[in-house]
Design a protein around this motif. Structure first.
Motif, PDB file in Angstrom:
ATOM      1  N   LEU A  41       0.832  -1.205   0.000  1.00  0.00           N
ATOM      2  CA  LEU A  41       0.000   0.000   0.000  1.00  0.00           C
ATOM      3  C   LEU A  41       0.865   1.254   0.000  1.00  0.00           C
ATOM      4  N   ILE A  71     -12.198   4.723   2.327  1.00  0.00           N
ATOM      5  CA  ILE A  71     -11.538   3.478   1.936  1.00  0.00           C
ATOM      6  C   ILE A  71     -11.216   2.658   3.176  1.00  0.00           C
ATOM      7  N   TRP A 129     -12.222  -2.286  -2.288  1.00  0.00           N
ATOM      8  CA  TRP A 129     -11.718  -1.168  -3.097  1.00  0.00           C
ATOM      9  C   TRP A 129     -10.207  -1.268  -3.320  1.00  0.00           C
ATOM     10  N   PRO A 130      -9.414  -1.715  -2.333  1.00  0.00           N
ATOM     11  CA  PRO A 130      -7.968  -1.851  -2.580  1.00  0.00           C
ATOM     12  C   PRO A 130      -7.608  -2.935  -3.586  1.00  0.00           C
ATOM     13  N   LEU A 133      -5.560  -1.103  -8.564  1.00  0.00           N
ATOM     14  CA  LEU A 133      -4.324  -0.326  -8.548  1.00  0.00           C
ATOM     15  C   LEU A 133      -4.343   0.638  -9.729  1.00  0.00           C
ATOM     16  N   ARG A 139      -1.166   2.931  -6.975  1.00  0.00           N
ATOM     17  CA  ARG A 139      -1.776   3.158  -5.669  1.00  0.00           C
ATOM     18  C   ARG A 139      -3.263   2.800  -5.687  1.00  0.00           C
ATOM     19  N   THR A 140      -3.847   2.680  -4.498  1.00  0.00           N
ATOM     20  CA  THR A 140      -5.288   2.491  -4.406  1.00  0.00           C
ATOM     21  C   THR A 140      -5.966   3.766  -4.903  1.00  0.00           C
ATOM     22  N   TRP A 239      -7.190   1.688 -14.273  1.00  0.00           N
ATOM     23  CA  TRP A 239      -7.040   0.819 -13.111  1.00  0.00           C
ATOM     24  C   TRP A 239      -6.775  -0.601 -13.585  1.00  0.00           C
TER      25      TRP A 239
END
Length: 428
Positions: A41, A71, A129-130, A133, A139-140, A239
């Motif tokens: 993360l 998040i 949600w994570p 990427l 990143r998230t 994403w």
């Protein structure tokens, strides 16, 4: 709609010549502990909603992103919060959970996720949600951002990775439900990137596109897919998400229960029985592989890698985005001998990188239509502006693993890339 894409395969490039894993899924050994890792993360500053010693249930929020409190990061399994350790600038190092028996699972019930707003709310609250990427930066994504496209990685990264079609057996409907849900999150295309075979995205509409790539390391990475189909830059964001996380989204919609299981391949020269095993995200690797380690021929210890031998990292825990566990001979304490192959190169000290010698291998391994030597020199000196101009916004660490392996400098370009991406992300 189907895209057939030609993508460079690394010719004659092998990092592990041990037996490939049997493509049959077994249940992995029970693990006593699991962990959520800061290494997965980058850029996150956590705000904790739990403390050491707290008893928590599967799916319960443990912390949120301080910059985006919507998040949530949740517990993959029920248990006791064993430890919370922080890194520099109060970033997360690891949150460890001691696993306890699960209470009775709630009755499955379908979740309302027919609009983009409903789907976002569900994924943010339930800890999925994570799964996404961003490119650029890796990143998230922020909760209110809409990507230009979404890439689903359903390709095998290499010969020792799980075959996605084997993993998806019996779960095709959940996978397809997840694909249809992803189309709500973007006005652009959803690319289902896969190897040869029947299109797993067929019949789901014009915006969900099956795209085919040949088997191989570079052609199995999301960076290669994005570069060929929908390049990104300072004003373009896409994403990426793994196919097992798409299944988890579909399962959540259909049952209301978040699925944090993961099928990983167990392989490498020290694996007793290379095969596929089902475990949990963040599993303790020593628990997982304790009965699967072959003795070293020279008495050497085993090196446990989360991920593949090329792109993974030595670790005690299964990484959030990893689908392989590789068991290698630990030669770190031995003096490398000339010509001992990729492993000696991988172990080569790089505290004082040597010169970058232009070779055809460098250009081949990079594979992003980027001049290799100027790009690597920019990374070496931390020149973020030049690295950005030469295409680093399309890449993540895994995309440079092969370059690090063949470059005469002995440098870890993935680590250098992360420093540059973090600098650029802070200025964005």
């Amino acid at each position: 709609m189907e895209d057939k894409v030609v993508c460079a395969v690394l010719p004659g490039f092998k990092t592990d010549q041990s037996a490939p894993p049997e493509q049959v899924i077994d249940n992995g050994a029970p693990v006593e502990r699991i962990a959520l890792l800061g290494a997965d993360l980058p850029g996150l500053r956590p705000k904790f909603t739990c403390a050491e010693g707290d008893r928590i249930s599967r799916g319960q929020p443990l912390f949120c992103d301080r910059a985006h409190p919507e998040i949530n990061f949740v517990a993959p399994l029920s248990g006791l919060v064993d430890s919370i350790t922080l890194g520099p600038r109060r970033s997360l190092s690891a949150l460890v959970i001691r696993v306890e028996p699960e209470p009775d699972a709630p009755a499955p019930q379908r979740v309302a996720a027919s609009t983009a707003a409903e789907l976002r709310t569900m994924l943010l609250a339930q800890g999925l949600w994570p799964s996404f990427l961003t490119r650029p930066f890796g990143r998230t994504p922020a909760p209110d951002v809409t990507p230009d496209a979404i890439f689903v990685t359903a390709t095998a990264e290499g010969p020792h990775a799980p075959d996605p079609r084997v993993v998806l057996e019996g779960r095709h409907e959940q996978f397809r439900a997840g694909l249809k849900a992803l189309a709500l999150l973007t006005a652009g295309p959803v690319y289902a990137c896969q190897n040869s075979g029947t299109d797993i995205a067929a019949g789901l509409g014009e915006r969900i596109r099956g795209s085919f790539f040949p088997a191989g390391h570079a052609s199995g990475l999301a960076g290669s897919h994005i570069h060929r189909l929908h390049p990104v830059g300072a004003r373009t964001m896409v994403w990426s998400i793994g196919y097992q996380d798409v299944v988890a989204i579909g399962s959540l919609i259909e049952t209301g229960i978040a699925d944090f299981s993961r099928v990983v391949s167990l392989s490498g020269p020290r694996a007793r029985h290379p095969r596929l095993i089902r475990t949990s995200i963040g599993a303790n690797l020593q628990d997982l592989i304790s009965d699967d380690i072959l003795p070293g021929r020279d008495g050497s210890a085993v090196s446990v890698v989360s991920g593949s031998a090329l792109t993974g990292r030595p670790a005690a825990w299964l990484g959030r985005y990893h689908q392989q566990v590789t068991l290698l001979d630990d030669r770190a304490a031995q003096k490398p001998e000339p010509g001992t192959g990729w492993l000696a190169k991988l172990r080569k000290p790089s505290s004082r990188p040597g010169p970058i010698v232009p070779t055809s291998a460098l250009e081949t391994m990079l594979g992003f239509d980027t001049p290799a030597v100027p790009f690597l020199r920019a990374l070496s000196v931390g020149d973020a502006e030049t690295a950005s101009r030469l295409g680093c916004l399309e890449m993540l660490e895994e995309d440079l693993a092969a370059v690090s392996l063949v470059c005469t400098s002995g440098a870890d370009y993935g680590r250098m890339l992360r420093h540059v991406l973090d600098e650029l992300a802070e200025d964005a």
